[in-house]
Design a protein around this motif. Structure first.
Motif, mmCIF file in Angstrom:
data_model
loop_
_atom_site.group_PDB
_atom_site.id
_atom_site.type_symbol
_atom_site.label_atom_id
_atom_site.label_comp_id
_atom_site.label_asym_id
_atom_site.label_seq_id
_atom_site.Cartn_x
_atom_site.Cartn_y
_atom_site.Cartn_z
ATOM 1 N N SER A 205 28.655 18.454 49.646
ATOM 2 C CA SER A 205 29.668 19.351 50.217
ATOM 3 C C SER A 205 31.000 18.623 50.400
ATOM 4 O O SER A 205 32.064 19.146 50.066
ATOM 5 N N ALA A 206 30.928 17.370 50.918
ATOM 6 C CA ALA A 206 32.150 16.588 51.107
ATOM 7 C C ALA A 206 32.803 16.262 49.772
ATOM 8 O O ALA A 206 34.041 16.310 49.643
ATOM 9 N N LYS A 207 31.980 15.957 48.770
ATOM 10 C CA LYS A 207 32.533 15.664 47.443
ATOM 11 C C LYS A 207 33.224 16.887 46.847
ATOM 12 O O LYS A 207 34.297 16.781 46.221
ATOM 13 N N ALA A 208 32.609 18.041 47.030
ATOM 14 C CA ALA A 208 33.191 19.274 46.506
ATOM 15 C C ALA A 208 34.530 19.567 47.186
ATOM 16 O O ALA A 208 35.513 19.952 46.527
ATOM 17 N N GLU A 209 34.564 19.384 48.505
ATOM 18 C CA GLU A 209 35.818 19.593 49.234
ATOM 19 C C GLU A 209 36.890 18.616 48.765
ATOM 20 O O GLU A 209 38.072 18.978 48.633
ATOM 21 N N LEU A 210 36.496 17.372 48.517
ATOM 22 C CA LEU A 210 37.458 16.370 48.064
ATOM 23 C C LEU A 210 38.002 16.728 46.686
ATOM 24 O O LEU A 210 39.201 16.577 46.412
ATOM 25 N N GLN A 211 37.108 17.225 45.833
ATOM 26 C CA GLN A 211 37.545 17.615 44.490
ATOM 27 C C GLN A 211 38.530 18.777 44.553
ATOM 28 O O GLN A 211 39.527 18.808 43.812
ATOM 29 N N VAL A 212 38.267 19.725 45.435
ATOM 30 C CA VAL A 212 39.194 20.854 45.598
ATOM 31 C C VAL A 212 40.541 20.355 46.092
ATOM 32 O O VAL A 212 41.603 20.788 45.616
ATOM 33 N N LEU A 213 40.502 19.403 47.031
ATOM 34 C CA LEU A 213 41.751 18.842 47.555
ATOM 35 C C LEU A 213 42.533 18.129 46.456
ATOM 36 O O LEU A 213 43.753 18.324 46.314
#
Length: 315
Positions: free
Chosen positions: A139-147
């Motif tokens: 989840s954190a990786k996905a959020e970072l990728q979106v950022l």
């Protein structure tokens, strides 16, 4: 908002995501390895179940033969009347010994299965924790990728090396994953070696107990000393078998670990203690126990040495 302003505005959020990802970077490799480990344990349990069934049948057979011979008053009397009493007693002792050996093999296999079952349950608990952490990690990786996509997608004239740095990052992450997988395996192997070392310490303690009871038996300790002596030796054999099992489990994580080799613990005959109990037989068996103690000491050194070397080896 240009790229620099976007970076500054999201700095705190970005830092929080990076900290989360960094703290959980080990999880994917650990979870994959844990799944393989549990699968291997389940395979061992399935194979062990068949061995227990076969050993139980062997024990049943040996018990029947032992009881038939023991309870045959007519055959015992015939042997006495025909002057073959000594041969009868030797045969009776042999049957009793084979029954006790079969019973002990079955017991040790069941103990080994119980230990593997415990390892599997521990492994499942670890797996649940890793699964929860992997969900948070992804989840954190996905959020970072979106950022990153929101800030860096499209031309970023302020950061011309963006593409090259992304390539370097991917290569570094791949290498990190490989090293983390190895670290997870080595850590698990070290934990299992520590368990093996504790089992060998217990084995050594039981053998020393047996030596104490054996000395007491030599000086007239009686049947109770015999029973306590045999119980201590049986416990020593069980602990040695457990240590061997833990070492083999550790070797599945790190093949560089050497086997400790099977430890031989003195075995006696309870029937022999009754029929042929005298100071000479007691002293002879005491010598066998001392030989076992020396063998256990060497095995104990091998296990502790493997554990210490394993901890000191360069990663």
């Amino acid at each position: 908002m240009d790229t620099t302003e976007a970076i500054v505005a999201n700095a705190t959020y970005h830092s929080r995501l990076l900290n989360t990802i960094s703290s959980l970077e080990y999880v994917p490799a650990a979870r994959k390895h844990q799944a393989e480990y549990i699968k291997d344990l389940e395979g061992q349990l399935a194979a062990g179940k068949k061995r227990v069934a076969a050993l139980a049948e062997k024990t049943k057979k040996e018990r029947k033969e032992h009881e038939d011979l023991r309870d045959s008053t007519a055959r015992r009397l015939a042997a006495k009347l025909t002057g073959r009493r000594e041969k009868w007693e030797e045969k009776e002792s042999k049957e009793e010994r084979e029954y006790v050996e079969a019973l002990e093999r079955e017991f040790n296999e069941r103990e080994s299965q119980s230990s593997i079952e415990k390892l599997r349950e521990e492994g499942k608990t670890v797996m649940i924790d890793l699964t929860e952490k992997e969900t948070l990690y992804e989840s954190a990786k996905a959020e970072l990728q979106v950022l990153y996509s929101r800030i860096f997608d499209g031309p970023t004239q302020e950061f011309p090396e963006d593409d090259r740095l992304e390539y370097d990052l991917d290569a570094a992450l791949k290498r990190y994953s490989e090293l983390q997988a190895r670290l997870n395996a080595e850590s698990r192997a070290a934990e299992l070696l520590a368990r093996a070392a504790r089992c060998m310490e217990s084995c050594s303690g039981y053998v020393q107990e047996a030596l104490g009871f054996s000395r007491y038996d030599i000086w007239g300790g009686g049947s109770m000393a015999d029973v306590m002596e045999r119980n201590a030796l049986s416990s020593a054999r069980g602990s040695a078998a457990q240590a061997e099992m833990f070492v083999e489990q550790a070797r599945s994580f790190s093949p560089a670990i050497r086997s400790i080799r099977r430890v031989h613990i003195a075995e006696g005959s309870l029937l022999g203690d009754v029929l042929f109990d005298n100071i000479f037989s007691d002293m002879a068996f005491h010598t066998k126990i001392k030989e076992s103690a020396a063998e256990v000491l060497q095995a104990n050194k091998r296990v502790r040495g493997s554990y210490q070397l394993f901890q000191l080896q360069p990663f």
